[in-house]
Design a protein around this motif. Structure first.
Motif, PDB file in Angstrom:
ATOM      1  N   UNK A  10      -6.762  -0.534   0.385  1.00 32.09           N
ATOM      2  CA  UNK A  10      -5.376  -0.590   1.170  1.00 32.09           C
ATOM      3  C   UNK A  10      -5.220   0.748   1.671  1.00 32.09           C
ATOM      4  N   UNK A  11      -5.424   1.808   1.111  1.00 30.37           N
ATOM      5  CA  UNK A  11      -5.276   3.242   1.754  1.00 30.37           C
ATOM      6  C   UNK A  11      -6.076   3.410   2.831  1.00 30.37           C
ATOM      7  N   UNK A  12      -7.375   2.930   2.598  1.00 31.97           N
ATOM      8  CA  UNK A  12      -8.392   3.331   3.694  1.00 31.97           C
ATOM      9  C   UNK A  12      -8.148   2.358   5.048  1.00 31.97           C
ATOM     10  N   UNK A  13      -7.541   1.067   4.792  1.00 31.10           N
ATOM     11  CA  UNK A  13      -7.308   0.079   5.971  1.00 31.10           C
ATOM     12  C   UNK A  13      -6.351   0.808   6.628  1.00 31.10           C
ATOM     13  N   UNK A  14      -5.317   1.443   5.863  1.00 27.05           N
ATOM     14  CA  UNK A  14      -4.050   2.198   6.514  1.00 27.05           C
ATOM     15  C   UNK A  14      -4.520   3.343   7.329  1.00 27.05           C
ATOM     16  N   UNK A  15      -5.523   4.092   6.844  1.00 24.06           N
ATOM     17  CA  UNK A  15      -5.985   5.217   7.394  1.00 24.06           C
ATOM     18  C   UNK A  15      -7.512   5.216   7.403  1.00 24.06           C
ATOM     19  N   UNK A  16      -8.096   4.580   8.366  1.00 22.35           N
ATOM     20  CA  UNK A  16      -9.615   4.394   8.265  1.00 22.35           C
ATOM     21  C   UNK A  16     -10.271   5.553   9.028  1.00 22.35           C
TER      22      UNK A  16
ATOM     23  N   UNK B  87       0.532   8.191  -1.430  1.00 16.34           N
ATOM     24  CA  UNK B  87       1.538   8.197  -0.267  1.00 16.34           C
ATOM     25  C   UNK B  87       1.272   7.540   0.793  1.00 16.34           C
ATOM     26  N   UNK B  88       0.160   7.084   0.911  1.00 17.64           N
ATOM     27  CA  UNK B  88      -0.286   6.228   1.947  1.00 17.64           C
ATOM     28  C   UNK B  88       0.160   4.689   1.937  1.00 17.64           C
ATOM     29  N   UNK B 123      16.076  -0.965  -2.461  1.00 17.66           N
ATOM     30  CA  UNK B 123      15.614  -2.368  -1.988  1.00 17.66           C
ATOM     31  C   UNK B 123      15.330  -2.305  -0.480  1.00 17.66           C
ATOM     32  N   UNK B 124      16.336  -1.614   0.141  1.00 17.81           N
ATOM     33  CA  UNK B 124      15.957  -1.729   1.866  1.00 17.81           C
ATOM     34  C   UNK B 124      15.043  -1.036   2.228  1.00 17.81           C
ATOM     35  N   UNK B 125      14.356  -0.133   1.541  1.00 18.57           N
ATOM     36  CA  UNK B 125      13.288   0.813   1.913  1.00 18.57           C
ATOM     37  C   UNK B 125      11.737   0.418   1.515  1.00 18.57           C
ATOM     38  N   UNK B 126      11.954  -0.656   0.949  1.00 23.63           N
ATOM     39  CA  UNK B 126      10.424  -0.811   0.268  1.00 23.63           C
ATOM     40  C   UNK B 126       9.300  -1.412   0.940  1.00 23.63           C
ATOM     41  N   UNK B 127       9.427  -1.527   2.093  1.00 22.39           N
ATOM     42  CA  UNK B 127       8.112  -1.728   3.175  1.00 22.39           C
ATOM     43  C   UNK B 127       7.958  -0.281   3.853  1.00 22.39           C
ATOM     44  N   UNK B 128       8.611   0.636   3.656  1.00 25.08           N
ATOM     45  CA  UNK B 128       8.236   2.068   4.274  1.00 25.08           C
ATOM     46  C   UNK B 128       7.279   2.888   3.442  1.00 25.08           C
ATOM     47  N   UNK B 129       6.282   3.448   4.040  1.00 29.66           N
ATOM     48  CA  UNK B 129       5.449   4.499   3.498  1.00 29.66           C
ATOM     49  C   UNK B 129       6.076   5.408   2.570  1.00 29.66           C
TER      50      UNK B 129
END
Lengths: 366, 310
Positions: A10-16, B87-88, B123-129
């Motif tokens: 997932x990390x690499x898919x996000x930042x390939x 982090x990613x 809960x409202x920020x769960x989709x953010x990196x």
């Protein structure tokens, strides 16, 4: 294990970007260096400053053009000297009626080669001239050439398998070297993910979870293997099917690539074992890895590096073995049996380096 | 429930933890207080079975976790000092990853993720990196990741270092809720005295690898001497008044301050009327009178000779 693998993916898919950059670099490097510098014969500017220069140039360029090893081109004296001075050409030839002068800025490796080539051409012409005297040598040359087309004594050189001995192709060699070399970086950076997880505390979280340590290592290392192998495969398939390079038995090449990838994963693990932080790993790995193909002489034609110490060092790294095996498959149609020793060496490297690497990493933790 | 017995750890020649004995009862919230380098993190690394002690033992329900770490690991949640997150990945993806490694079934995992996200208010920020989060939000997700498998014991290693007051309050509220509503046993390390005072039933004070004091707040405060300290603001300076106060029985020390006096007297001493009469006699007006209430910070200072943030 699967969770660890999936998280890395997932990390690499996000930042390939890292993988893409290394793929593009290996393709570009092969295309640039494989097709230009090494693929084509070196260009040698020729000129004459004699009063009847035009005549002399016409006479000799006609003969010099027959050379397959060098590309002689007519140039003005000024241009030729400037090319040599600026390093664009290693040598230039000054033509005279029955003689020549080699002009060079340094005594580099190409000078004896050019000397040998031009000496042959001038000697041949001198011999013919001696036979015909004052007359034109064109006629006698044709006679000699037609005679030599079917000489009384003929020697034929064949390969062990009976076929023609293939010419060593520097382009193909560089293709493999650059592809395998670029993959080393991708694999190394992925293996370094273990160090990163350790530093930022994720590794400790994994230790406290029901996931076993073996699974934690396998998750990371398997992912590093897969991404490295994926990169090599994509580049080789691109060369084979899109850029139309003849790579030979692709299945066998892929098998070597897979074993090579395993051994690089081990090498990266070994280096991890010696270094404490991901930053140190990145610094040492990126400084150390570029030396391997140089020490192994892989940027040069085979046999160029003959120093036994350098050859011994090269043997310790998987790159030389894998590149040689791949070249043998492509150029000499080597079979599985022919490359089995190389494969065994790569597997041995994999086992030894992995064993030492994991032990060092674990000992450091304790 | 959780107990350490003469726990020690030596790194090369340096003794990082020296004969530490502490315990945490079921549903109790215990603070481990100490300045940087006191040995708190090493102690909790050994308690959470991440680091082997040089000597001593850690018992969980009477069983040694050094011999069998699996028992505590099943019910233990650890919030490390570092942000132990990818982090990613998004907050949800991180929690999903930690849920998977704890082998929470797919059916339960999503509801657990939503539960812990609600608990930490993200809960409202769960989709953010994670990399787009503030330091405080990252720390809240860091806690959420440790709560997914509903631990019975939660160890938090300085979870509020370097964050904004809003996130800090949120974290303290979450920890209090876990302790009160779910009866989670808490071992909370910090060098913020007020957090420990606010959250913990009992406190251990650590310095140079050893426990220098322990007990509840009043027990710790009683460590301080039997004296009280008073600050008196006066309208003017009077040498005679100072001499008169010094002569009062039970007054141990009188210091001049910028605008009055600092008087240290025996607890429950009756010197106030003498002070007022003395001031009247010398024509000095008492503008302000205040008794200094000692804090755990003073206890710490008294015990270690340095401030907590040193």
């Amino acid at each position: 294990m699967l969770a660890v693998f999936k998280a890395q993916l997932k990390k690499d898919v996000r930042k390939p970007v890292t993988i893409i950059v290394f793929m593009v670099v290996s393709i570009l490097a092969t295309l640039i260096f494989g097709n230009s510098t090494f693929g084509k014969p070196p260009t040698v500017p020729v000129f004459s400053t004699e009063p009847n220069g035009k005549e002399i140039e016409e006479k000799w360029i006609h003969l010099l053009k027959d050379s397959e090893a060098l590309n002689f081109v007519l140039t003005e004296e000024e241009g030729a000297l400037e090319d040599v001075a600026s390093g664009k050409s290693s040598v230039a030839i000054k033509l005279m009626e029955n003689d020549y002068r080699i002009i060079t800025a340094s005594n580099n490796s190409i000078v004896p080669f050019v000397e040998q080539e031009i000496h042959t051409i001038f000697s041949e012409e001198a011999q013919l001239q001696a036979v015909v005297g004052e007359e034109d040598t064109t006629k006698i040359r044709k006679v000699v050439e037609s005679y030599l087309e079917n000489p009384p004594l003929q020697a034929e050189v064949k390969s062990v398998s009976g076929g023609e001995i293939p010419k060593h192709d520097m382009g193909t060699q560089l293709l493999f070297v650059f592809t395998l070399f670029a993959a080393m970086f991708t694999i190394g950076f992925k293996v370094n993910g273990i160090n990163e997880d350790k530093v930022n505390g994720i590794w400790n979280r994994l230790i406290l979870s029901p996931v076993t340590k073996t699974n934690m290592y396998v998750g990371h290392l398997l992912y590093s293997f897969c991404i490295g192998f994926f990169q090599i495969s994509v580049v080789l398939l691109l060369f084979q099917y899109v850029l139309k390079f003849e790579l030979g038995d692709l299945r066998l090449i892929m098998m070597v690539a897979a074993i090579y990838t395993l051994s690089i994963v081990s090498l990266a693990m070994l280096i991890s074992g010696f270094l404490r932080t991901p930053e140190k790993f990145n610094m040492v790995f990126t400084s150390f890895i570029p030396m391997i193909p140089v020490v192994s002489g892989l940027y040069m034609p085979p046999g160029t590096v003959s120093n036994p110490i350098l050859l011994f060092i090269a043997d310790l790294f998987p790159l030389k073995h894998a590149a040689e095996a791949m070249l043998n498959i492509t150029l000499y149609n080597a079979s599985w049996n022919d490359i089995s020793l190389t494969v065994a060496i790569l597997l041995l490297i994999f086992v030894i380096y992995m064993g030492i690497g994991i032990n060092l990493v674990e000992r450091r933790r304790g | 429930m959780l107990e350490t017995i003469n726990l020690s750890k030596t790194f090369k020649d340096k003794k990082a933890v020296d004969d530490v004995n502490l315990y945490v009862n079921k549903g109790e919230s215990v603070g481990l207080l100490g300045p940087n380098g006191a040995g708190k993190s090493t102690t909790i690394s050994m308690i959470s079975s991440l680091l082997k002690p040089t000597s001593g033992d850690v018992l969980f329900n009477g069983n040694s976790i050094i011999k069998n770490p699996a028992e505590i690991r099943r019910v233990l949640g650890v919030v490390p000092q570092e942000i132990a997150l990818y982090e990613e990945l998004s907050a949800h993806e991180n929690l999903n990853f930690f849920g998977e490694i704890y082998k929470i079934s797919k059916g339960d995992l999503e509801s657990r993720i939503q539960e812990v996200l609600e608990m930490v208010g993200l809960q409202h920020r769960q989709k953010e990196l994670i990399k787009t989060f503030s330091g405080g939000m990252k720390r809240r997700i860091n806690i959420a990741a440790a709560l997914l498998h509903q631990p019975k014991v939660l160890i938090l290693d300085e979870p509020t270092v370097g964050i904004d007051p809003q996130s800090r309050n949120h974290i303290l509220e979450t920890v209090r809720k876990l302790n009160e509503q779910y009866e989670t046993s808490i071992l909370y390390t910090s060098h913020y005295m007020e957090e420990v005072e606010q959250l913990c039933d009992r406190v251990y004070i650590m310095d140079h690898g050893s426990i220098v004091a322990s007990g509840n707040k009043s027990e710790l405060l009683s460590i301080l001497s039997n004296d009280d300290t008073f600050h008196v603001q006066l309208s003017k300076r009077s040498e005679k008044l100072i001499d008169a106060v010094r002569l009062i029985k039970d007054v141990r020390q009188v210091d001049e301050t910028e605008n009055g006096l600092r008087i240290i007297a025996k607890k429950r001493s009756h010197f106030l009327s003498t002070l007022v009469h003395g001031a009247e006699k010398e024509g000095v007006e008492i503008i302000h009178f205040q008794m200094e209430i000692p804090s755990l910070e003073d206890v710490f200072l008294h015990l270690t000779g340095k401030s907590l943030r040193d």
